[in-house]
Motif scaffolding. Structure first.
Motif, PDB file in Angstrom:
ATOM      1  N   ILE A   1       2.306  10.691  -3.383  1.00  0.00           N
ATOM      2  CA  ILE A   1       1.469  10.375  -2.231  1.00  0.00           C
ATOM      3  C   ILE A   1       2.428  10.088  -1.081  1.00  0.00           C
ATOM      4  CG2 ILE A   1      -0.185   8.756  -1.229  1.00  0.00           C
ATOM      5  CD1 ILE A   1      -1.228   8.201  -4.032  1.00  0.00           C
TER       6      ILE A   1
ATOM      7  N   THR B   1      -0.903   2.883  -5.995  1.00  0.00           N
ATOM      8  CA  THR B   1      -0.577   3.665  -4.794  1.00  0.00           C
ATOM      9  C   THR B   1       0.888   3.473  -4.435  1.00  0.00           C
ATOM     10  OG1 THR B   1      -2.839   3.429  -3.977  1.00  0.00           O
ATOM     11  CG2 THR B   1      -1.167   4.076  -2.375  1.00  0.00           C
TER      12      THR B   1
ATOM     13  N   LYS C   1       0.345   2.643   3.474  1.00  0.00           N
ATOM     14  CA  LYS C   1      -0.433   3.832   3.150  1.00  0.00           C
ATOM     15  C   LYS C   1      -1.914   3.535   3.307  1.00  0.00           C
ATOM     16  CE  LYS C   1      -1.511   7.944   1.956  1.00  0.00           C
ATOM     17  NZ  LYS C   1      -1.215   9.069   2.865  1.00  0.00           N
ATOM     18  N   HIS C   2      -2.567   4.293   4.199  1.00  0.00           N
ATOM     19  CA  HIS C   2      -4.011   4.184   4.415  1.00  0.00           C
ATOM     20  C   HIS C   2      -4.666   5.515   4.089  1.00  0.00           C
ATOM     21  CE1 HIS C   2      -3.167   0.843   7.612  1.00  0.00           C
ATOM     22  NE2 HIS C   2      -2.950   0.421   6.379  1.00  0.00           N
ATOM     23  N   PHE C   3      -5.917   5.461   3.653  1.00  0.00           N
ATOM     24  CA  PHE C   3      -6.690   6.663   3.346  1.00  0.00           C
ATOM     25  C   PHE C   3      -7.960   6.666   4.183  1.00  0.00           C
ATOM     26  CE2 PHE C   3      -4.361   5.594  -0.531  1.00  0.00           C
ATOM     27  CZ  PHE C   3      -3.763   6.811  -0.862  1.00  0.00           C
TER      28      PHE C   3
END
Length: 324
Positions: A65, A56, A12-14
Motif C-alpha cells: 500500500i 495498514t 495513509k488515508h483512504f
C-alpha cells in the motif's frame, strides 16, 4: 544496537463512497503520523483494536500500500524514493508473513514450486542450487522434504503457516513483517509457530515487525511494543514495562481486557466509556478523550504528542499519563 528500520510521520488515508455507488465521499484516516524504529535482531509489536491501522502500517512498509506521506528508511535506503528495480532488490531483504496462510498461497502450485518461484524471479542460482535451497528451507521450518510435492489444501493450518514462513525465508531476508501470523491457529499450534519464529530470530539474526491483537503473544515474542489507537501510536516502550505498568489509559484498558490463562486470577476491568469512533469522523484533540475517565476539557482541544517519559525508549501521547 543499530537501527535497521526507521519510520517517520507515516500517513495513509483512504477515500470511500462516491462514484457509481453514490453517497458522499468520506476519508478513512487509517494511519496518522506514525513513527517507530526496529533494531537489528529485534522484534517490535504493533497492538491495538481491530481497525486501529496496524495492518495498514505493515503493508505500507513493503509498499504493498503506498503511503500518502512520511518516510520509511531500511538500512539507510529510502523505500519511498526507491525506483522499481531498487525496490525489487530491497524486497529480497524484507518479506511478509500473512494472517491467512491458505489465501496467501497459490492453490495451483506445489510447495516446491511456490518456494522456488521467488528464487527464479530474482535469479538466485542454477536449477540445482534452487532445488537445494528449497529443500534446506522447508526442513528449517520443521516440515519434511516430502511436503514439497504436495499442494496447500493437503496441509493443516499450522503446516500451511510453516510453508508461508518458508516462502518468506527462502530469500534470506533481514526483516520480516508478520501480520497476525498465529491468530487463525489453535492455541497449541500458535505456541509451536511462535517457538519456530523465536528460533529463526536467534539463528538468523532476523528483525520483526509483529502485528497482533493478542497481548500474550506480543509479551512472549516482542522486545518492544507500540500501542495504536485510531491510526496513532499512543504509547511505546519495552514490552514488559508497557504491559506491566502502562502509562496511557487506553493501554491499561487494553491490558486489562486481555484474557489471563489462570483460573485463580481475579481480573478487574478498567472503566471505559462509549464505543470506538469511526475512522471517518475522528474526534478533535486526543482521539481517546470521549472514552477516557481522566479526560479534561483541554484534551479535546489539541492532539497530545508522543513524548519520552521515565526510562529510555518509553514514550506516551497523553496529557494525563498514569502513574504521574
Amino acid at each position: 544496537m543499530s537501527e535497521l528500520l526507521q519510520v517517520q510521520n507515516l500517513v495513509k488515508h483512504f477515500e470511500i463512497g462516491g462514484g457509481w455507488l453514490g453517497g458522499a465521499r468520506q476519508v478513512v484516516r487509517a494511519v496518522n503520523d506514525v513513527s517507530f524504529s526496529v533494531g537489528r535482531g529485534q522484534s517490535l509489536g504493533l497492538v491495538g483494536e481491530s481497525g486501529c491501522g496496524k495492518s495498514t502500517v505493515a503493508r505500507t512498509l513493503l509498499r504493498l500500500i503506498e503511503p500518502d506521506s512520511g518516510s520509511i528508511h531500511f538500512d539507510g535506503c529510502d523505500l519511498r524514493q526507491a525506483g522499481a528495480a531498487e525496490m525489487r532488490a530491497l524486497r529480497r531483504r524484507i518479506q511478509i508473513v500473512f494472517q491467512d496462510p491458505y489465501s496467501s498461497l497459490n492453490p495451483r502450485l506445489t510447495v516446491r514450486q511456490a518456494l522456488a518461484e521467488p528464487l527464479r524471479v530474482h535469479r538466485l542460482g542454477s536449477a540445482a542450487q534452487i532445488a537445494a535451497k528449497v529443500e534446506q528451507t522447508i526442513q528449517e521450518v520443521g516440515l519434511p522434504i516430502s511436503a514439497l510435492d504436495r499442494y496447500p489444501h493437503e496441509f493443516s493450518g499450522g503446516q500451511r503457516q510453516r510453508v508461508g514462513i518458508a516462502r518468506a525465508l527462502v530469500l534470506d531476508p533481514e526483516l520480516i513483517v508478520a501480520d497476525e501470523p498465529v491468530s487463525a491457529l489453535d492455541v497449541s499450534v500458535q505456541a509451536q509457530i511462535l517457538q519456530l519464529l523465536e528460533r529463526l530470530k536467534v539463528e538468523r539474526g532476523l528483525s520483526f515487525v509483529f502485528v497482533s491483537h493478542d497481548l500474550g503473544v506480543v509479551r512472549h515474542f516482542c522486545d518492544t511494543v507500540c500501542v495504536m489507537y485510531l491510526g496513532r501510536i499512543i504509547e511505546q516502550g519495552a514490552t514488559a514495562r508497557v504491559l506491566d505498568a502502562p502509562l496511557h489509559p487506553y493501554s491499561k484498558v487494553l491490558r486489562d481486557s486481555s484474557p489471563v490463562p489462570d483460573p485463580q486470577a481475579r481480573i478487574r476491568l478498567s472503566r471505559i466509556e462509549g464505543e470506538i469512533p469511526a475512522p471517518t469522523n475522528l474526534p478533535p484533540g486526543c482521539t481517546f478523550h470521549p472514552r477516557c475517565i481522566h479526560a479534561q476539557p483541554h484534551c479535546a482541544a489539541s492532539i497530545p504528542v508522543l513524548e519520552p517519559r521515565h526510562e529510555v525508549g518509553r514514550a506516551v501521547a497523553c496529557f494525563h499519563p498514569l502513574g504521574n
